[in-house]
Scaffold this active site. Structure first.
Site, PDB file in Angstrom:
ATOM      1  N   ASP A 146       0.885  -1.164   0.000  1.00 46.96           N
ATOM      2  CA  ASP A 146       0.000   0.000   0.000  1.00 46.96           C
ATOM      3  C   ASP A 146       0.929   1.222   0.000  1.00 46.96           C
ATOM      4  O   ASP A 146       1.566   1.534   0.996  1.00 46.96           O
ATOM      5  CB  ASP A 146      -0.895  -0.027   1.246  1.00 46.96           C
ATOM      6  CG  ASP A 146      -1.839   1.167   1.325  1.00 46.96           C
ATOM      7  OD1 ASP A 146      -1.538   2.215   0.720  1.00 46.96           O
ATOM      8  OD2 ASP A 146      -2.870   1.051   2.018  1.00 46.96           O
TER       9      ASP A 146
ATOM     10  N   LYS B 282      -5.721  10.275  -1.476  1.00 47.87           N
ATOM     11  CA  LYS B 282      -4.710  11.017  -0.734  1.00 47.87           C
ATOM     12  C   LYS B 282      -3.782  11.764  -1.702  1.00 47.87           C
ATOM     13  O   LYS B 282      -4.241  12.664  -2.368  1.00 47.87           O
ATOM     14  CB  LYS B 282      -3.966  10.060   0.205  1.00 47.87           C
ATOM     15  CG  LYS B 282      -4.897   9.059   0.948  1.00 47.87           C
ATOM     16  CD  LYS B 282      -5.819   9.711   1.962  1.00 47.87           C
ATOM     17  CE  LYS B 282      -6.914   8.790   2.485  1.00 47.87           C
ATOM     18  NZ  LYS B 282      -6.490   7.498   2.991  1.00 47.87           N
TER      19      LYS B 282
HETATM   20  C1  LIG Z   1      -7.144   6.194   3.163  1.00 44.83           C
HETATM   21  C2  LIG Z   1      -6.322   4.964   3.102  1.00 44.83           C
HETATM   22  C3  LIG Z   1      -6.848   3.753   2.615  1.00 44.83           C
HETATM   23  C4  LIG Z   1      -8.312   3.595   2.226  1.00 44.83           C
HETATM   24  O1  LIG Z   1      -8.621   4.325   1.085  1.00 44.83           O
HETATM   25  P1  LIG Z   1     -10.075   4.951   0.794  1.00 44.83           P
HETATM   26  O2  LIG Z   1      -9.850   5.696  -0.470  1.00 44.83           O
HETATM   27  O3  LIG Z   1     -10.423   5.821   1.964  1.00 44.83           O
HETATM   28  O4  LIG Z   1     -11.018   3.797   0.655  1.00 44.83           O
HETATM   29  C5  LIG Z   1      -6.015   2.647   2.540  1.00 44.83           C
HETATM   30  N1  LIG Z   1      -4.726   2.725   2.929  1.00 44.83           N
HETATM   31  C6  LIG Z   1      -4.182   3.868   3.417  1.00 44.83           C
HETATM   32  C7  LIG Z   1      -2.761   3.865   3.844  1.00 44.83           C
HETATM   33  C8  LIG Z   1      -4.956   5.015   3.515  1.00 44.83           C
HETATM   34  O5  LIG Z   1      -4.411   6.134   4.010  1.00 44.83           O
END
Ligand SMILES: *Cc1c(COP(=O)(O)O)cnc(C)c1O
Length: 386
Positions: free
Chosen positions: A181, A206
């Site tokens: 991720d 993000k």
């Molecule tokens: C926000 C986030 C997610 C989830 O993503 P969404 O777009 O809110 O579904 C997954 N991993 C990390 C590290 C995040 O900051």
């Protein structure tokens, strides 16, 4: 130009050009928002460019997916309605009931909830591990049964660092895939596929989107068999973004490099300010040589990102007061946008882990440093801390 023609280009060029060439008919420089669910066929089965129905493919989404693949040094990219939709699709593409995954013990809360409350009920087992400890991950992996080792680096909110190359070797020895991720670092600062990862996951909500105006997710892979499985599940499950969301995300991606440079510049100056402030107990930032993951971060990241956590000396109420008093920093969850955000993890993003091993200290504050004038950000924190 096809995506391959951008392979040797720099990151910024890929972010701006890969995935799309000016429209044949109109010359439109930017991918139009194709607000259409279906496509006229030239005779039965005579699809133009392979477009049949917009759950399966839509040209605005195709452009974004091509750009995402290119900036992550991958072969295929897939866009989703959210980061969690991307994660769920990946799990169902690659795992079956009875399988096992290794998760970061400090995984993003929504990811942990997805595995613990949704995928577990469906028969997928998980073990949390401290990912900064390669031997702990080796011990958590069950060869033959573990299908995925799931990595976040840096993590939220303690900014722990995992060694992607070392963990890829551990996963592959056990016959598992390494998933990274890459939301916190963004593809500009870290390229997991070049370090041995098999799949990159993003919450494009993000840094990739970068303007706090759209929710989205992505998967990027190099292996084409893996890509086919994901494509099949993307279409079968259908958690796809609409064309307007794709347009916004793609528009954000084009400026990722310049935004990240400014996020990092501002974060470094704020770290320096906080480290010298008498009300501050501890500053947590992978760019500090005192951070336990600094050496690994230096090896695998271009710079250290825009997220800073810090503890105040006077305890929980003082931390809550700082959050309340900040004005340029907006009190709110999420991260990665152009505007600076401040939050109290203990009461906000991490309230659900209170009482567990992952409880964060009550004097902790997390900043998502934006790209405003840094002197204004520092003055705001100075006022809030006094
Ligand atoms: C926000 C986030 C997610 C989830 O993503 P969404 O777009 O809110 O579904 C997954 N991993 C990390 C590290 C995040 O900051």
């Amino acid at each position: 130009m096809s995506n391959q023609q951008w392979d040797k280009s720099g990151f910024e060029t890929k972010a701006i050009h890969a995935g799309y060439e000016p429209d044949e008919m109109t010359g439109a420089v930017i991918p139009p928002i194709y607000a259409t669910s279906t496509y006229k066929q030239d005779g039965v089965g005579g699809m133009r460019g392979g477009y049949e129905y917009s759950r399966s493919a839509n040209p605005t989404r195709t452009a974004l997916e091509g750009a995402l693949a290119s900036v992550e040094s991958g072969e295929r990219g897939f866009a989703f309605a959210s980061g969690l939709a991307a994660e769920d699709t990946l799990v169902r593409a690659l795992c079956r009931p009875g399988d096992h995954v290794v998760l970061p013990n400090d995984a993003y809360g929504g990811t942990y909830r997805l595995f613990d409350k949704v995928e577990k009920a469906w028969g997928l087992d998980h073990t949390p591990a401290v990912l900064s400890d390669v031997e702990a991950v080796r011990a958590a992996v069950q060869p033959g049964r573990t299908k995925l080792v799931w990595v976040e680096t840096p993590t939220n909110p303690m900014l722990n660092i995992a060694d992607i190359e070392a963990l890829a070797a551990v996963a592959h020895e056990a016959g598992a895939l390494l998933v990274v991720d890459n939301t916190f670092a963004s593809p500009y600062l870290q390229q997991p596929l070049t370090l041995g990862a098999d799949v990159v996951v993003h919450s494009t909500t993000k840094y990739v989107g970068g303007h706090s105006d759209v929710i989205g997710g992505a998967l990027v892979v190099r292996d084409l068999d893996l890509a086919d499985k994901i494509a099949f599940h993307q279409n079968s499950i259908g958690a796809v973004p609409g064309p307007f969301d794709c347009f916004l995300t793609h528009r954000g991606l084009k400026t990722l490099a310049v935004r990240m440079e400014r996020h990092c510049d501002n974060a470094e100056k704020i770290v320096e300010f906080l480290a010298g402030h008498p009300a501050v107990e501890e500053v947590i930032y992978p760019g500090l040589s005192t951070h336990p993951g600094h050496e690994v971060a230096k090896r695998q990241m271009k710079r250290f990102g825009g997220i800073i956590s810090f503890r105040v000396k006077a305890g929980e109420q003082a931390a809550l007061d700082v959050c309340a008093k900040a004005e340029v920093f907006t009190l709110g969850e999420s991260l990665g946008g152009v505007e600076s955000l401040i939050e109290h993890p203990g009461r906000m993003t991490h309230a659900s882990v209170a009482g567990t091993d992952l409880e964060v200290s009550a004097d902790l504050i997390r900043l998502s440093v934006g790209i405003e004038t840094v002197e204004d950000l520092i003055a705001d924190l100075d006022r809030a801390l006094s």
